[in-house]
Design an enzyme around this catalytic site. Structure first.
Site, PDB file in Angstrom:
ATOM      1  N   GLU A 261       0.861  -1.177   0.000  1.00 20.38           N
ATOM      2  CA  GLU A 261       0.000   0.000   0.000  1.00 20.38           C
ATOM      3  C   GLU A 261       0.899   1.230   0.000  1.00 20.38           C
ATOM      4  O   GLU A 261       1.795   1.334   0.853  1.00 20.38           O
ATOM      5  CB  GLU A 261      -0.899   0.022   1.232  1.00 20.38           C
ATOM      6  CG  GLU A 261      -1.846   1.217   1.188  1.00 20.38           C
ATOM      7  CD  GLU A 261      -2.616   1.420   2.474  1.00 20.38           C
ATOM      8  OE1 GLU A 261      -2.273   0.786   3.487  1.00 20.38           O
ATOM      9  OE2 GLU A 261      -3.553   2.250   2.469  1.00 20.38           O
ATOM     10  N   ARG A 485       6.764 -12.541   9.522  1.00 20.48           N
ATOM     11  CA  ARG A 485       7.353 -11.241   9.181  1.00 20.48           C
ATOM     12  C   ARG A 485       8.821 -11.209   9.577  1.00 20.48           C
ATOM     13  O   ARG A 485       9.264 -11.928  10.459  1.00 20.48           O
ATOM     14  CB  ARG A 485       6.640 -10.142   9.955  1.00 20.48           C
ATOM     15  CG  ARG A 485       5.174 -10.052   9.742  1.00 20.48           C
ATOM     16  CD  ARG A 485       4.588  -9.049  10.725  1.00 20.48           C
ATOM     17  NE  ARG A 485       4.921  -7.682  10.362  1.00 20.48           N
ATOM     18  CZ  ARG A 485       4.097  -6.863   9.724  1.00 20.48           C
ATOM     19  NH1 ARG A 485       2.895  -7.276   9.400  1.00 20.48           N
ATOM     20  NH2 ARG A 485       4.462  -5.652   9.414  1.00 20.48           N
ATOM     21  N   LYS A 495       5.053   1.958  10.312  1.00 20.94           N
ATOM     22  CA  LYS A 495       5.115   3.244   9.624  1.00 20.94           C
ATOM     23  C   LYS A 495       4.637   4.369  10.517  1.00 20.94           C
ATOM     24  O   LYS A 495       5.173   5.486  10.465  1.00 20.94           O
ATOM     25  CB  LYS A 495       4.266   3.181   8.343  1.00 20.94           C
ATOM     26  CG  LYS A 495       4.889   2.350   7.252  1.00 20.94           C
ATOM     27  CD  LYS A 495       3.908   2.100   6.118  1.00 20.94           C
ATOM     28  CE  LYS A 495       4.557   1.234   5.034  1.00 20.94           C
ATOM     29  NZ  LYS A 495       3.580   0.768   4.051  1.00 20.94           N
TER      30      LYS A 495
END
Length: 834
Positions: A261, A485, A495
RNA sequence: GGCUUAGUAGUGUAGUGGUUAUCACACCAGAUUCUGAUUCUGGUAACCCAGGUUCGAAUCCUGGCUAGGCCUCCA
């Protein structure tokens, strides 16, 4: 705890009594009672088939317990099928737990009436083999597979057990036969000998995008999580033609996608995702899309689109095609209409609070909302109203009619479309409604014929709704698989948290080299090949992990060890005057840029009476384990013809600080062989020596702890950036910088030209596309400061010579400003600091 | 609280019921070295706990414990 003990109390638990009645002993009855699902099935089976009065022996009783356990894990086994197996156990046809397990699997896909012959064949009913026949086959196996000794015992047993013809031989009989055969062939088994190690394969030099471990080992794509992925076409479909069409389109290739994204800069965790997706496709001769996941215009920004492509290319990959989720907005809308028509979606006007309450608010079962059963025609009309902008955000949304009985909240009528009051960067104001991630992701994977939808483990629960929606619309259904991850100790990946660090001034920006965003690592000078090497050796599993920073640093050092030219450099200069040389003494020394890679070339440096060494290489007091300079001690100078001996030193009267060493060149008498060599740079203004560095930035860890707490601001290390003002480098710096810059430009042009040839053209002129400038930056100037560390040129540097096309000898020019970033330190033996 | 994913040296990871449990980083020791770096050699170190199935379990089953994810902000 107390309920546990009361449960195990036979006198109080009728379930255990019932299980004992069929022949199970106390312990096994208690064990069978522990698992509620299996226990219920066993109870039902006993009662329906009157097993309590069937006079079973203990072995048969255990088979029934195993049957119940297997059924509890199977999907949708009917009563008639269960009865069939019960009968086969009772008549003695099924004798082992293994047979029972296979029988349950069989009836999952074979309904009553069941073909006895097929069932018996599959479940080993009636199989017999004599010891002699078995031994013959074992000997045949040993001969045809050139088995050489007892160390192969385990693998031989495994191979024979796995062969179809002996699938149902008794495992103990197989073991005994194999041992008999080995004894006859190799003599008695001897005590184990130490295993001889295989010689290590010669290691190949790493290269970007294709870094591989040693050839004697499997690739990361062939073992573990990635090694167990299905083959293209292996993912089942609701209709066979969907599989056939998919294979016809892809030609049976692996097709993957990297779908970030565009709401922030990529971080090192993304490098694992990039490696997994692009690497898995490449390893299997397939293709990988770059797809911008842009269904939420409230959070996405144009600047990230360009950066994402740049980072993918910087790491060494080229997307086969660049797409956007928003490419498919029209198609997604039409499919939503179809979903409503199939009564599998409805428009809901509940508030978020009402929806939360309906979903049980983390406590109970969900309940349907009042709109769930509205007529299809109403939902169709309301959906058009949503599209036409007649609703404000949160006043209406389209929900999928899934399965409220399911235990997975992902099946509790998720939202497919919602109203957002935001202009989209690509579709402008055309849409007032936007599809959600849960609606869009699987469908776009389907449109793009993705064979392996690889994502991280937080989406495990989403797999079910992903598959449900593809089936509901009868579309090709990719297989989603989730891996763990990448997280690095002492670093943050969120973020939102990184943005807070930037906005609150703890770091200078998203590309501050102390961060682990990809643009920060790039600015620091980390080679992309080193990152790829790092993630490729980590392995891919589903586990939650935290990787030690030392491992990342090792990968960076390994990469740079063979690629980085060496330049003489001192961080904290200490003046040395060699008193037995004339004032105008000059010797020009040519030295290699790499001790082991002569192809990197050479540089010429002056050697004079006045040189600078690193202050750390001198101390006043000698010791047994100290090999560098001290008063009276001799040390070698790299590439200089003779070593020097410190005869005396000068101090600053006001501070006592040592400001100059007086030394003697040992050029007389028998040659002295010093224990150590140190680096130096000479003072020689006519040749521009030394090159003075305006700033040398040394980065330390940003957080104090390995696992920064939620309140990460309190964990900030105030000394994470150290700026050194007086460092010096040899004059070989100028030609080397010029050369490295020119090479980077050349390589960038070549790679980009090739990429434009082989990639599918993007339809949209505004889509970011490959340019050579994406691959070239000042950080391409990397070198090792000999004995110091690896460095790269920072983007803040101003060096006119790098942009000067004139074929002139590069040197310092007016207005130049040199900034170096320390990429990574050298390892230090503990003896060096003693 | 519900659902779910996992647990193998300090950190990662490989491992079809049969191996002396693999490899890497880290650590220790030795050799080499014009980088106390590199390279080479050797070594130390692990199957969460309990029970079960089995001739045999890191692997299969059950329970427990621990860690993570999800349970309408997104993706």
């Amino acid at each position: 705890m107390s309920s546990k003990t009361s449960k195990l109390d036979a006198s109080g638990d009728p379930l255990i009594a019932l299980f004992k009645s069929i022949g199970l002993n106390q312990a096994k009855a208690a064990e069978a009672a522990k698992s509620p699902k299996a226990a219920a099935i066993l109870k039902d089976t006993i009662e329906k088939h009157s097993l309590a009065t069937a006079s079973l022996d203990e072995k048969q009783a255990s088979l029934f317990a195993a049957l119940a356990s297997a059924i509890s894990k199977a999907s949708d086994v009917g009563e008639q099928e269960t009865s069939y197996i019960v009968a086969r156990i009772l008549d003695g046809k099924l004798k082992s737990v293994d047979q029972v397990s296979v029988a349950v699997k069989y009836i999952e896909s074979h309904r009553v009436p069941i073909d006895d012959v097929g069932f018996d064949a599959q479940c080993g009913v009636g199989f017999t083999i004599t010891s002699e026949e078995l031994l013959v086959q074992v000997n045949e196996h040993i001969t045809s597979n050139a088995i050489a000794g007892w160390d192969k015992l385990g693998s031989v047993i495994t191979s024979i057990r796995n062969s179809p013809s002996l699938r149902w031989a008794n495992p103990l009989d197989i073991k005994n036969a194999v041992e008999t055969a080995f004894n006859d062939t190799f003599g008695p088994k001897q005590a184990g000998k130490p295993k001889t190690k295989e010689p290590k394969a010669v290691k190949k030099e790493s290269s970007a995008a294709s870094a591989q471990p040693s050839t004697s080992r499997k690739s990361v794509f062939e073992e573990g999580f990635l090694g167990q992925l299905h083959r293209p076409g292996g993912n089942p479909q609701i209709h066979p033609h969907l599989r056939e069409a998919h294979l016809a389109t892809t030609g049976g290739q692996v097709w993957t996608r990297f779908p970030p994204e565009p709401n922030g800069y990529l971080h090192i965790g993304h490098s694992k995702a990039i490696f997994v997706n692009f690497g898995y496709a490449a390893h299997n001769g397939g293709k990988c899309y770059l797809r911008y996941d842009d269904t939420n215009p409230e959070k996405e920004e144009a600047r990230y689109f360009e950066s994402i492509l740049e980072m993918v290319r910087w790491l060494g990959f080229e997307p086969w095609k660049i797409t956007y989720s928003s490419d498919y907005f029209d198609k997604l809308y039409e499919l939503a209409i179809e979903l409503i028509k199939r009564d599998k979606a409805y428009v809901c006007h509940c508030t978020q609070e009402q929806i939360k309450a309906d979903r049980g608010e983390k406590r109970g079962q969900p309940r349907p909302c009042i709109h769930r059963d509205r007529p299809v025609s109403e939902s169709l009309a309301e959906f058009v109203n949503m599209k036409d902008g007649k609703y404000r955000p949160k006043e209406a949304n389209l929900r999928m009619k899934q399965d409220l009985e399911d235990g997975n909240p992902q099946m509790w009528d998720l939202t497919a479309y919602r109203v957002l009051d935001a202009s989209h960067h690509r579709t402008g104001d055309k849409w007032k409604i936007y599809p959600t991630y849960d609606y869009t992701h699987c469908l776009v994977d389907s449109f793009e014929n993705i064979s392996h939808s690889l994502c991280t483990t937080e989406f495990v629960s989403s797999r079910q709704s992903y598959e449900w929606l593809c089936d509901a619309l009868e579309l090709y259904k990719p297989r989603q698989s989730e891996y763990g991850r990448l997280s690095l100790e002492g670093a943050i990946m969120s973020k939102r948290k990184i943005l807070a660090l930037v906005e609150e001034g703890y770091v200078d920006g998203w590309d501050d080299p102390r961060l682990y965003t990809l643009i920060a690592l790039r600015r620091r000078g980390v080679p992309p090949g080193a990152i790829i090497s790092f993630v490729s050796t980590l392995g891919v599993s589903t586990a939650v992990t935290s990787i030690e920073v030392a491992r990342f640093e090792h990968a960076v050092r390994q990469y740079l060890e063979s690629t980085a030219p060496r330049l003489l450099m001192v961080m904290r200069p200490l003046k040395v005057t060699i008193e037995n040389l004339p004032e105008d003494y000059l010797l020009t020394i040519e030295k290699p840029l790499h001790p082991k890679v002569p192809e990197l070339g050479t540089t010429s440096v002056p050697f004079t009476r006045t040189i600078y060494i690193d202050a750390d290489d001198f101390r006043l007091e000698d010791s047994k384990d100290y090999f560098r300079l001290a008063p009276g001690k001799t040390v070698g100078l790299f590439q200089a013809p003779y070593p020097i001996t410190c005869t005396s030193y000068k101090t600053d009267p006001s501070t006592g600080e040592i400001v100059e060493l007086l030394c003697k060149l040992e050029n007389e008498g028998p040659p002295k062989k010093p224990k150590a060599f140190i680096q130096w740079v000479a003072e020689h203004p006519p040749s521009g020596s030394p090159v003075r560095i305006d700033e040398t930035r040394v980065f330390h860890r940003l957080f104090k702890s390995d696992n920064p707490p939620a309140d990460f601001r309190s964990d900030i290390n105030p000394d994470s950036l150290e700026v050194i003002k007086g460092a010096m480098v040899e004059v070989g710096f100028w030609p080397l910088s010029k050369q490295l810059m020119n090479e980077a430009r050349h390589d960038g042009k070549a790679r980009t030209a090739k990429a434009l040839e082989s990639s599918a053209p993007a339809a949209d002129d505004e889509t970011p596309h490959a340019t050579s400038e994406q691959l070239v930056g000042k950080e391409c100037v990397r070198f090792q400061g000999l004995r110091v560390a690896y460095f790269a040129l920072d983007k803040d540097s101003r060096i006119a010579a790098l942009d000067n096309d004139v074929d002139v000898e590069p040197s310092r020019e007016q207005g130049d400003y040199l900034v170096l970033n320390r990429i990574v330190s050298l390892k230090e033996d503990s003896g060096k600091t003693a």
